[in-house]
Structures are given as C-alpha cells and as structure tokens.
Design a protein around this motif. Structure first.
Motif, PDB file in Angstrom:
ATOM      1  N   LYS A 132       0.841  -1.198  -0.206  1.00 58.94           N
ATOM      2  CA  LYS A 132       0.026  -0.072  -0.010  1.00 58.94           C
ATOM      3  C   LYS A 132       0.852   1.122   0.012  1.00 58.94           C
ATOM      4  O   LYS A 132       0.786   2.458  -0.730  1.00 58.94           O
ATOM      5  N   LEU A 133       1.798   1.249   0.750  1.00 56.07           N
ATOM      6  CA  LEU A 133       2.846   2.459   0.744  1.00 56.07           C
ATOM      7  C   LEU A 133       3.512   2.607  -0.569  1.00 56.07           C
ATOM      8  O   LEU A 133       3.599   3.709  -1.069  1.00 56.07           O
ATOM      9  N   MET A 134       3.833   1.477  -1.191  1.00 57.84           N
ATOM     10  CA  MET A 134       4.351   1.593  -2.512  1.00 57.84           C
ATOM     11  C   MET A 134       3.419   1.958  -3.622  1.00 57.84           C
ATOM     12  O   MET A 134       3.908   2.966  -4.383  1.00 57.84           O
ATOM     13  N   GLU A 135       2.166   1.686  -3.470  1.00 60.71           N
ATOM     14  CA  GLU A 135       1.067   2.183  -4.305  1.00 60.71           C
ATOM     15  C   GLU A 135       0.904   3.512  -4.187  1.00 60.71           C
ATOM     16  O   GLU A 135       0.802   4.089  -5.210  1.00 60.71           O
ATOM     17  N   GLN A 136       0.975   4.000  -2.876  1.00 57.14           N
ATOM     18  CA  GLN A 136       0.644   5.409  -2.760  1.00 57.14           C
ATOM     19  C   GLN A 136       1.905   6.237  -3.347  1.00 57.14           C
ATOM     20  O   GLN A 136       1.798   7.470  -3.919  1.00 57.14           O
ATOM     21  N   MET A 137       3.298   5.731  -3.101  1.00 54.50           N
ATOM     22  CA  MET A 137       4.262   6.554  -3.720  1.00 54.50           C
ATOM     23  C   MET A 137       4.243   6.503  -5.226  1.00 54.50           C
ATOM     24  O   MET A 137       4.900   7.498  -5.633  1.00 54.50           O
ATOM     25  N   THR A 138       3.712   5.655  -5.887  1.00 55.72           N
ATOM     26  CA  THR A 138       3.783   5.552  -7.201  1.00 55.72           C
ATOM     27  C   THR A 138       2.774   6.182  -8.112  1.00 55.72           C
ATOM     28  O   THR A 138       2.466   6.076  -9.179  1.00 55.72           O
ATOM     29  N   GLN A 139       1.689   6.624  -7.221  1.00 52.81           N
ATOM     30  CA  GLN A 139       0.638   7.369  -7.918  1.00 52.81           C
ATOM     31  C   GLN A 139       0.962   8.804  -8.897  1.00 52.81           C
ATOM     32  O   GLN A 139       0.202   8.796  -9.734  1.00 52.81           O
ATOM     33  N   ASN A 140       2.037   9.286  -8.534  1.00 50.58           N
ATOM     34  CA  ASN A 140       2.369  10.412  -9.281  1.00 50.58           C
ATOM     35  C   ASN A 140       3.644  10.209  -9.552  1.00 50.58           C
ATOM     36  O   ASN A 140       4.661  10.206  -8.821  1.00 50.58           O
ATOM     37  N   THR A 141       4.176  10.200 -10.603  1.00 50.79           N
ATOM     38  CA  THR A 141       5.197   9.737 -11.577  1.00 50.79           C
ATOM     39  C   THR A 141       6.435  10.768 -11.123  1.00 50.79           C
ATOM     40  O   THR A 141       7.678  10.622 -10.577  1.00 50.79           O
ATOM     41  N   THR A 143       6.529  12.858  -8.707  1.00 50.77           N
ATOM     42  CA  THR A 143       7.065  12.823  -7.277  1.00 50.77           C
ATOM     43  C   THR A 143       7.863  11.861  -6.999  1.00 50.77           C
ATOM     44  O   THR A 143       8.739  11.822  -6.131  1.00 50.77           O
ATOM     45  N   LEU A 144       7.624  10.810  -7.507  1.00 49.07           N
ATOM     46  CA  LEU A 144       8.313   9.373  -7.251  1.00 49.07           C
ATOM     47  C   LEU A 144       9.699   9.560  -7.883  1.00 49.07           C
ATOM     48  O   LEU A 144      10.766   9.350  -7.262  1.00 49.07           O
ATOM     49  N   VAL A 145       9.906  10.309  -8.978  1.00 53.82           N
ATOM     50  CA  VAL A 145      11.201  10.633  -9.481  1.00 53.82           C
ATOM     51  C   VAL A 145      11.978  11.450  -8.547  1.00 53.82           C
ATOM     52  O   VAL A 145      13.237  11.440  -8.583  1.00 53.82           O
ATOM     53  N   ILE A 146      11.377  12.508  -8.225  1.00 53.84           N
ATOM     54  CA  ILE A 146      11.969  13.409  -7.292  1.00 53.84           C
ATOM     55  C   ILE A 146      12.338  12.794  -5.970  1.00 53.84           C
ATOM     56  O   ILE A 146      13.616  13.023  -5.666  1.00 53.84           O
ATOM     57  N   LEU A 147      11.727  11.970  -5.365  1.00 55.72           N
ATOM     58  CA  LEU A 147      11.907  11.436  -4.123  1.00 55.72           C
ATOM     59  C   LEU A 147      13.085  10.350  -4.385  1.00 55.72           C
ATOM     60  O   LEU A 147      14.029  10.339  -3.635  1.00 55.72           O
TER      61      LEU A 147
END
Length: 280
Positions: A132-141, A143-147
């Motif tokens: 669930k945590l990974m799913e939340q992180m990958t919702q916005n590409t 944001t994921l790239v920056i993080l």
C-alpha cells in the motif's frame, strides 16, 4: 558540498554521540511537521499527509535536519570546519566499471529478496502494508522521480556513506567493517524485509565504491541509477522485478548478476588497489 581535495576535508568521526545527533536532528522536523499536520487538520479540516508537496517537503526536512545537526554539533564543534565532501568526477573507465558492478548486484539482490515470503501470519500483513505504501508513492510519477532518483541518492549517500561510513573509518575502524555497518544501517532504515536484503547488498557496493574512489559523487550516481531503473520498471510494468517485467528466468538473471558482479568487482578492485585502501 563543493569539490575539495582530501587534505582540505574535515576529519570528523562517527560514534554513539554522532548517532544520537543524527537521530535527534531527523526527529525534530518530524515532530514539528506532525504538529503542523495536527493544526491544519483540527482547524481547517485538511489532511495534507497525502499531498505530494508535503511528502517531498517532509522527506527533505527529515534528512536535512539530520545532516545539519551532525554538521553543527559534531563536525564543526570538533574540527572547526563545515561538513563537506569530495564530489570530483572520475575517469570514464571508472564509470565503465562501477555501473555493471552495481547492476550485477541489483540482479543478485532481486533474486535473494524474492526468496522472502509475502504471505503468512507474520509476513502477510507486513507485505500488505508495504504494498500500500509503494502504491501510494507511485501514484504520481513526478513525485516518485524527485523522491527516489534525486532526493534519496543525495541525502542517503551523505548520511550513510559520507557521515557514517567515513566517520567510522576516521575513528579507526577497518574499512570493510565500516562499509558493512553502514550497509546494514542503510538496510534497517528501509524498514521492511524485502528492501532490507537489497539495501544491504547494494549498500556494500556503494560503500566500496566510495571508499575506493574517495568521491561521494560515485555512490550518488550509482544510487540514482538503481532507483531510476526501479522507477522505470514500476511505471512501465507495475513491478520492480526484472524477471517479471521481461519474463525471464530468475535463475538466468541471477547467473548474469553473479558474472557481472564478480568480473567487475575484480576489475574495479584491481584498478583501485593501494596500500591505504580496503583489503580484500
């Protein structure tokens, strides 16, 4: 963090005091942000915790707080110099050696991480929370790239390789021991069994490359390379597994990983062997 010669860098050490300083420096921004979240939720009825900007800012605040605390209370207090690192780029041959080395370990780490169960009374709920945590992180590409590709490589390499590993070596610890300790702490911070295995193994490569090359830029680039491949896999195939994404045998990829790792580990060590570096 400008490019500096080794002699001009501060000779700080890392011990229990440094660990407490890092932890407290990371906790203070988290506490302040939690109070801010409570205020906005209570007064305005707004939950900002799932906001992409908040996720990025809270992540940056945690790491910056830890680094600033170590810089101010440890490095400057003891050495009289600000915390700085060598970020010199190296020869093209070095890049040819370290990226296949890293990729080989990535394939080995994927295989070993895949051996861990994802069901059962202990692993099942933990894996569900992790998913669930990974799913939340990958919702916005974006944001994921920056993080994952920008922030994590810079902040984490400064802390785990630049502060912890280098500080332990400066304290007199054998380099190979310091490399594995920083790699283990790196794995523990990821806070789940599936990333722990990979983080420890990849942390070894990052630590080895940093110790041999003396440039923190190298593990930062390798860390970004690892995370970028993971992001590309996630965004294009909904999995971090090379085996699943390309429908290849996990044993074949393990064999490729071992060959790459052993070959380029040997070539890298041969290039960067000297009397005052890591004994292997």
């Amino acid at each position: 963090m400008s490019e500096l010669t080794p002699k001009s860098l501060p000779h700080y050490k890392f011990g229990w005091r440094g660990a407490v300083v890092l932890l407290m420096g990371a906790m203070l921004p988290v506490i302040l942000l939690s109070l801010g979240v409570f205020f906005t939720e209570t007064v305005f009825g707004i939950d900002v915790r799932k906001n992409n900007l908040y996720i990025m800012l809270s992540n940056a605040a945690l790491w910056i707080g830890a680094i600033w605390a170590f810089d101010y209370f440890e490095c400057r207090a003891v050495t009289g110099r600000p915390l700085r690192f060598n970020l010199n780029p190296l020869s093209f041959r070095t890049y040819i050696l370290i990226f296949p080395l890293m990729f080989g370990m990535m394939l080995i780490a994927e295989f070993l991480s895949g051996l861990l169960p994802v069901t059962g009374p202990f692993f099942g709920p933990m894996y569900e929370t992790f998913s669930k945590l990974m799913e939340q992180m990958t919702q916005n590409t974006a944001t994921l790239v920056i993080l994952a590709v920008i922030m994590a490589p810079v902040f984490e390499e400064v802390v785990f390789r630049g502060i912890i590993q280098k500080g332990l070596i400066n304290k007199g610890m054998k380099p190979v021991t310091a490399i594995w300790i920083s790699a283990l702490v790196f794995g523990v911070v990821h806070a789940n069994p599936w990333q722990f295995v990979g983080a420890v193994l990849l942390g070894y490569v990052l630590g080895l490359v940093y110790h041999r090359t003396k440039s923190l830029l190298m593990p930062v680039l390798l860390h970004a390379f690892n995370n970028l491949l993971s992001v590309l896999l996630l965004t294009n195939s909904d999995t971090e597994s090379f085996s699943e994404a390309f429908e290849l045998s996990e044993y074949l990829l393990l064999a490729v990983g071992i060959v790459l790792f052993v070959l380029f580990h040997f070539l890298f060590i041969k290039k960067y062997t000297s009397s005052n570096q890591l004994k292997t």
